[in-house]
Design a protein around this motif. Structure first.
Motif, PDB file in Angstrom:
ATOM      1  N   ASP A  86      12.249  46.717  20.529  1.00 16.79           N
ATOM      2  CA  ASP A  86      12.914  47.409  21.635  1.00 16.79           C
ATOM      3  C   ASP A  86      12.646  48.904  21.492  1.00 16.79           C
ATOM      4  OD1 ASP A  86      14.703  48.618  23.378  1.00 16.79           O
ATOM      5  OD2 ASP A  86      16.333  47.213  22.943  1.00 16.79           O
ATOM      6  N   GLU A  87      11.860  49.451  22.425  1.00 16.21           N
ATOM      7  CA  GLU A  87      11.506  50.872  22.398  1.00 16.21           C
ATOM      8  C   GLU A  87      12.212  51.661  23.499  1.00 16.21           C
ATOM      9  OE1 GLU A  87       6.986  50.578  20.490  1.00 16.21           O
ATOM     10  OE2 GLU A  87       7.232  51.253  22.572  1.00 16.21           O
ATOM     11  N   CYS A  88      13.348  51.164  23.968  1.00 17.19           N
ATOM     12  CA  CYS A  88      14.005  51.781  25.126  1.00 17.19           C
ATOM     13  C   CYS A  88      14.404  53.235  24.899  1.00 17.19           C
ATOM     14  CB  CYS A  88      15.219  50.959  25.534  1.00 17.19           C
ATOM     15  SG  CYS A  88      14.817  49.368  26.300  1.00 17.19           S
ATOM     16  N   PHE A  89      14.759  53.596  23.663  1.00 14.95           N
ATOM     17  CA  PHE A  89      15.209  54.962  23.398  1.00 14.95           C
ATOM     18  C   PHE A  89      14.094  55.868  22.879  1.00 14.95           C
ATOM     19  CE2 PHE A  89      19.221  52.556  23.083  1.00 14.95           C
ATOM     20  CZ  PHE A  89      19.985  53.276  23.990  1.00 14.95           C
ATOM     21  N   LEU A  90      12.918  55.334  22.704  1.00 15.47           N
ATOM     22  CA  LEU A  90      11.826  56.103  22.111  1.00 15.47           C
ATOM     23  C   LEU A  90      11.445  57.349  22.919  1.00 15.47           C
ATOM     24  CD1 LEU A  90      10.333  55.773  19.478  1.00 15.47           C
ATOM     25  CD2 LEU A  90       8.629  54.357  20.643  1.00 15.47           C
ATOM     26  N   PRO A  91      11.438  57.313  24.262  1.00 17.66           N
ATOM     27  CA  PRO A  91      11.040  58.514  25.009  1.00 17.66           C
ATOM     28  C   PRO A  91      11.935  59.727  24.781  1.00 17.66           C
ATOM     29  CG  PRO A  91      10.916  56.563  26.403  1.00 17.66           C
ATOM     30  CD  PRO A  91      11.606  56.149  25.147  1.00 17.66           C
ATOM     31  N   PHE A  92      13.173  59.530  24.315  1.00 18.29           N
ATOM     32  CA  PHE A  92      14.061  60.660  24.052  1.00 18.29           C
ATOM     33  C   PHE A  92      13.591  61.498  22.872  1.00 18.29           C
ATOM     34  CE2 PHE A  92      17.002  57.901  26.413  1.00 18.29           C
ATOM     35  CZ  PHE A  92      17.586  58.819  27.273  1.00 18.29           C
ATOM     36  N   LEU A  93      12.665  60.969  22.070  1.00 15.81           N
ATOM     37  CA  LEU A  93      12.209  61.668  20.868  1.00 15.81           C
ATOM     38  C   LEU A  93      11.093  62.665  21.157  1.00 15.81           C
ATOM     39  CD1 LEU A  93      13.845  59.261  19.773  1.00 15.81           C
ATOM     40  CD2 LEU A  93      12.192  59.066  17.935  1.00 15.81           C
ATOM     41  N   GLY A  94      10.627  62.715  22.402  1.00  9.11           N
ATOM     42  CA  GLY A  94       9.523  63.593  22.754  1.00  9.11           C
ATOM     43  C   GLY A  94       8.196  62.870  22.691  1.00  9.11           C
ATOM     44  N   GLN A  95       7.214  63.357  23.454  1.00 14.16           N
ATOM     45  CA  GLN A  95       5.946  62.652  23.598  1.00 14.16           C
ATOM     46  C   GLN A  95       5.203  62.482  22.284  1.00 14.16           C
ATOM     47  OE1 GLN A  95       4.676  61.358  26.810  1.00 14.16           O
ATOM     48  NE2 GLN A  95       3.770  60.191  25.132  1.00 14.16           N
ATOM     49  N   GLU A  96       5.190  63.511  21.461  1.00 15.25           N
ATOM     50  CA  GLU A  96       4.449  63.434  20.200  1.00 15.25           C
ATOM     51  C   GLU A  96       5.037  62.372  19.275  1.00 15.25           C
ATOM     52  OE1 GLU A  96       3.230  66.295  16.394  1.00 15.25           O
ATOM     53  OE2 GLU A  96       3.922  67.197  18.276  1.00 15.25           O
ATOM     54  N   ARG A  97       6.350  62.389  19.120  1.00 19.42           N
ATOM     55  CA  ARG A  97       7.007  61.413  18.247  1.00 19.42           C
ATOM     56  C   ARG A  97       6.922  60.009  18.841  1.00 19.42           C
ATOM     57  NH1 ARG A  97       7.837  59.896  13.366  1.00 19.42           N
ATOM     58  NH2 ARG A  97       9.968  59.761  12.590  1.00 19.42           N
ATOM     59  N   GLU A  98       7.029  59.909  20.146  1.00 22.19           N
ATOM     60  CA  GLU A  98       6.885  58.603  20.798  1.00 22.19           C
ATOM     61  C   GLU A  98       5.507  58.019  20.522  1.00 22.19           C
ATOM     62  OE1 GLU A  98       7.001  56.546  25.272  1.00 22.19           O
ATOM     63  OE2 GLU A  98       7.411  58.685  25.036  1.00 22.19           O
ATOM     64  N   ASN A  99       4.476  58.841  20.614  1.00 23.59           N
ATOM     65  CA  ASN A  99       3.123  58.362  20.344  1.00 23.59           C
ATOM     66  C   ASN A  99       2.964  57.912  18.894  1.00 23.59           C
ATOM     67  OD1 ASN A  99       2.417  58.930  22.984  1.00 23.59           O
ATOM     68  ND2 ASN A  99       1.445  60.891  22.504  1.00 23.59           N
ATOM     69  N   GLU A 100       3.636  58.585  17.980  1.00 23.94           N
ATOM     70  CA  GLU A 100       3.562  58.207  16.564  1.00 23.94           C
ATOM     71  C   GLU A 100       4.181  56.837  16.303  1.00 23.94           C
ATOM     72  OE1 GLU A 100       5.539  61.128  14.242  1.00 23.94           O
ATOM     73  OE2 GLU A 100       4.091  62.728  14.652  1.00 23.94           O
ATOM     74  N   LEU A 101       5.269  56.542  17.002  1.00 22.25           N
ATOM     75  CA  LEU A 101       6.072  55.371  16.671  1.00 22.25           C
ATOM     76  C   LEU A 101       5.828  54.159  17.556  1.00 22.25           C
ATOM     77  CD1 LEU A 101       9.486  57.164  16.000  1.00 22.25           C
ATOM     78  CD2 LEU A 101       7.913  56.239  14.293  1.00 22.25           C
ATOM     79  N   SER A 102       5.406  54.363  18.783  1.00 21.97           N
ATOM     80  CA  SER A 102       5.224  53.227  19.696  1.00 21.97           C
ATOM     81  C   SER A 102       4.056  52.346  19.246  1.00 21.97           C
ATOM     82  CB  SER A 102       4.971  53.711  21.121  1.00 21.97           C
ATOM     83  OG  SER A 102       4.721  52.597  21.972  1.00 21.97           O
ATOM     84  N   VAL A 103       4.253  51.039  19.376  1.00 21.01           N
ATOM     85  CA  VAL A 103       3.179  50.090  19.041  1.00 21.01           C
ATOM     86  C   VAL A 103       2.629  49.426  20.299  1.00 21.01           C
ATOM     87  CG1 VAL A 103       3.957  49.688  16.687  1.00 21.01           C
ATOM     88  CG2 VAL A 103       4.922  48.300  18.533  1.00 21.01           C
ATOM     89  N   SER A 141       7.645  66.564  33.897  1.00 18.65           N
ATOM     90  CA  SER A 141       8.408  67.761  33.527  1.00 18.65           C
ATOM     91  C   SER A 141       9.859  67.407  33.236  1.00 18.65           C
ATOM     92  CB  SER A 141       8.326  68.810  34.634  1.00 18.65           C
ATOM     93  OG  SER A 141       8.861  68.316  35.852  1.00 18.65           O
ATOM     94  N   TYR A 142      10.364  66.398  33.912  1.00 19.87           N
ATOM     95  CA  TYR A 142      11.728  65.905  33.667  1.00 19.87           C
ATOM     96  C   TYR A 142      11.861  65.402  32.230  1.00 19.87           C
ATOM     97  CZ  TYR A 142      15.583  62.443  34.084  1.00 19.87           C
ATOM     98  OH  TYR A 142      16.716  61.679  33.898  1.00 19.87           O
ATOM     99  N   LEU A 143      10.848  64.692  31.730  1.00 16.20           N
ATOM    100  CA  LEU A 143      10.886  64.191  30.361  1.00 16.20           C
ATOM    101  C   LEU A 143      10.852  65.329  29.344  1.00 16.20           C
ATOM    102  CD1 LEU A 143       8.541  61.064  30.521  1.00 16.20           C
ATOM    103  CD2 LEU A 143      11.032  61.152  30.690  1.00 16.20           C
ATOM    104  N   THR A 144      10.048  66.350  29.630  1.00 15.67           N
ATOM    105  CA  THR A 144       9.994  67.521  28.747  1.00 15.67           C
ATOM    106  C   THR A 144      11.340  68.222  28.697  1.00 15.67           C
ATOM    107  OG1 THR A 144       7.641  67.837  29.252  1.00 15.67           O
ATOM    108  CG2 THR A 144       8.840  69.716  28.319  1.00 15.67           C
ATOM    109  N   GLU A 145      11.940  68.406  29.864  1.00 15.77           N
ATOM    110  CA  GLU A 145      13.258  69.046  29.930  1.00 15.77           C
ATOM    111  C   GLU A 145      14.298  68.214  29.188  1.00 15.77           C
ATOM    112  OE1 GLU A 145      16.483  70.654  33.277  1.00 15.77           O
ATOM    113  OE2 GLU A 145      14.605  69.715  33.917  1.00 15.77           O
ATOM    114  N   THR A 146      14.188  66.894  29.300  1.00 14.06           N
ATOM    115  CA  THR A 146      15.126  65.996  28.615  1.00 14.06           C
ATOM    116  C   THR A 146      15.046  66.175  27.108  1.00 14.06           C
ATOM    117  OG1 THR A 146      15.027  64.323  30.361  1.00 14.06           O
ATOM    118  CG2 THR A 146      15.694  63.569  28.171  1.00 14.06           C
TER     119      THR A 146
END
Length: 348
Positions: free
Chosen positions: A175-192, A258-263
């Motif tokens: 379940d990766e539902c909360f992964l986008p809250f970590l920012g794009q760089e961290r999401e890319n590191e952790l998502s499979v 931009s909404y995700l960046t602001e988040t």
């Protein structure tokens, strides 16, 4: 059925809801507009039962094949569909974690195999977890970052788990539902998500609910490269399970970069503020979290006392491996976070 989640603002006077881990920015206006257009269209047509336009948009955004994707009325519907199709005899969940994994397993007649995360380790998933997977369970559920602890499973550990699940013919739902809250760089590191073709037993859950602030629209998706599994899940879901407004809002959401960046910037700043305030005499103990929420220990009557002040937080007493005195609070906007702290300090 007993309600086990946050967000129940219908039975009490709630001014500020810190019990649900939803984007504090609210739904993007582009999504609101798209959903309204979808309502107008809904008087004359059924939804596309496969949601192909939205699946194409997800495919383009996440760089996975369109036919790996199945839509759901929230991610929760899909994990129930997964269990109803597989009908496992036993399923593994690392607890505490999202309670619907267990409920989905039990609803399909499965026995729960609970792996207890240790408080002394900050509720991190221990390296020994992978060694414990010996094929005794047909499916394993993991949440990354975990809910309610906020701890993440690093990529190297996930890789070992995925390999072990293939070796033991065990389905693995991440379940990766909360992964986008970590920012794009961290999401890319952790998502499979880019590993789907390597691991046919792998299923990934995602939701628009949390990151795009649209819990009332109910929209999520699962992805896997296992086509027989996809068709099996479709076979147990009702047709037209995602509405036209939800599908159109989802398509619009995927354009809101931009909404995700602001988040991410807001969550990082406001979580720092909350952690400093909580450590200043409010929380007995605070647990490390990378999520947009914080797990803590405090006085046992905290939820009830704050509710008297118009603030709803999530008691974690009903989570496996937790008890009275554990609470989860969401990270909100600064004005809301300040009000939480002010009213909390006013408790006697």
């Amino acid at each position: 059925m007993r309600y086990l989640h946050g967000g129940d603002v219908y039975r009490d006077r709630v001014e500020y809801d810190f019990s649900i881990n939803i984007n504090p920015l609210g739904m993007p206006q582009e999504c609101v507009k798209a959903a309204k257009e979808g309502v107008a269209l809904s008087s004359a047509r059924y939804p596309d039962y496969r949601g192909e336009a939205l699946c194409r948009a997800i495919s383009a955004k996440k760089k996975i094949k369109e036919d790996y994707i199945i839509l759901g009325n929230g991610a929760a519907e899909l994990l129930y569909g997964l269990c109803q199709f597989l009908r496992p005899k036993k399923g593994r969940v690392a607890v505490p974690s999202f309670q619907e994994y267990e409920r989905a397993l039990v609803s399909a007649g499965a026995e729960l195999s609970a792996w207890g995360l240790q408080e002394g380790d900050g509720f991190a998933l221990s390296p020994s977890f992978v060694d414990s997977l010996q094929g005794g369970e047909e499916i394993v559920f993991l949440c990354n970052p975990n809910n309610p602890t906020g701890r993440v499973i690093e990529r190297e550990q996930l890789q070992r788990i995925m390999i072990r699940c293939e070796e033991t013919d065990t389905y693995l739902c991440i379940d990766e539902c909360f992964l986008p809250f970590l920012g794009q760089e961290r999401e890319n590191e952790l998502s499979v998500m880019q590993e789907l073709e390597k691991y046919p037993h792998l299923v990934i859950l995602r939701a628009f609910t949390k990151i795009y602030g649209m819990p009332g629209l109910r929209l999520g998706y699962a992805c896997t490269a296992n086509f027989s599994l996809l068709e099996g899940i479709r076979g147990v879901l009702q047709p037209w399970n995602t509405s036209i407004p939800a599908q159109m809002a989802g398509i619009a959401a995927l354009q809101c970069d931009s909404y995700l960046t602001e988040t991410y910037e807001l969550i990082a700043k406001e979580k720092k503020f909350l952690l400093e305030e909580l450590a200043d005499g409010l929380a007995e103990k605070i647990y490390l979290s990378e999520g947009n929420y914080i797990l803590l220990k405090s006085r046992r009557d905290l939820k009830e006392r704050l509710l008297e002040k118009g603030i709803l937080i999530r008691s974690c007493a009903d989570f496996r491996n937790l008890s009275e005195g554990y609470f989860r609070i969401a990270v909100r906007r600064h004005s809301e976070n300040k009000e939480l702290i002010r009213r909390w300090r006013s408790l006697n």
